[in-house]
Scaffold this motif. Structure first.
Motif: not given
Length: 137
Positions: A1-9
């Motif tokens: 899953t993608i953590d949409l709170t992580d700015p590095t994604v």
């Protein structure tokens, strides 16, 4: 899953696609600084193609009419080589991060048009030589 709170994604939109990979950017800059072609009078350049043009739109929307017909027309009456067709998001991202000849930006349809990812018309798009998989999705 993608953590949409992580700015590095997220992709850094302050830079063009060709500048996201620092090593590749250094190669583009070196090519620009060392380019010299007096015989053809070609000025130095960073990218050998534009990051957005009609051909790139056709590349991504190949599976949908009227873009299918336009892409066939662009390629002289047939589909382009299967190895150059849009095949997967992963392959597209890797190419845009590593290849010196790929600076394609995503088109808006990427975010709202799921039909662009499906071969709903059943076009025979050929078989890739690098992995033997049919480009049929």
């Amino acid at each position: 899953t993608i953590d949409l709170t992580d700015p590095t994604v997220f992709r850094d939109l302050s830079k063009p696609i060709g500048a996201l990979n620092e090593e590749r950017l250094a190669e583009f800059v070196e090519r620009f600084e060392n380019f010299n072609d007096p015989a053809l009078d070609i000025p130095p350049f960073h990218y050998g193609s534009h990051y957005s043009n009609a051909g790139i739109v056709l590349h991504y929307l190949l599976r949908m009419e009227p873009f299918t017909t336009l892409a066939i027309d662009l390629q002289g009456g047939r589909f382009d080589c299967p190895d150059r067709l849009f095949f997967s998001i992963d392959d597209c991202w890797l190419s845009s991060m590593e290849s010196m000849s790929d600076v394609k930006e995503l088109i808006p349809e990427f975010f709202y048009c799921p039909e662009m990812f499906e071969n709903l018309n059943g076009f025979d798009l050929g078989v890739r030589t690098d992995n033997g998989k049919a480009v049929n999705h």
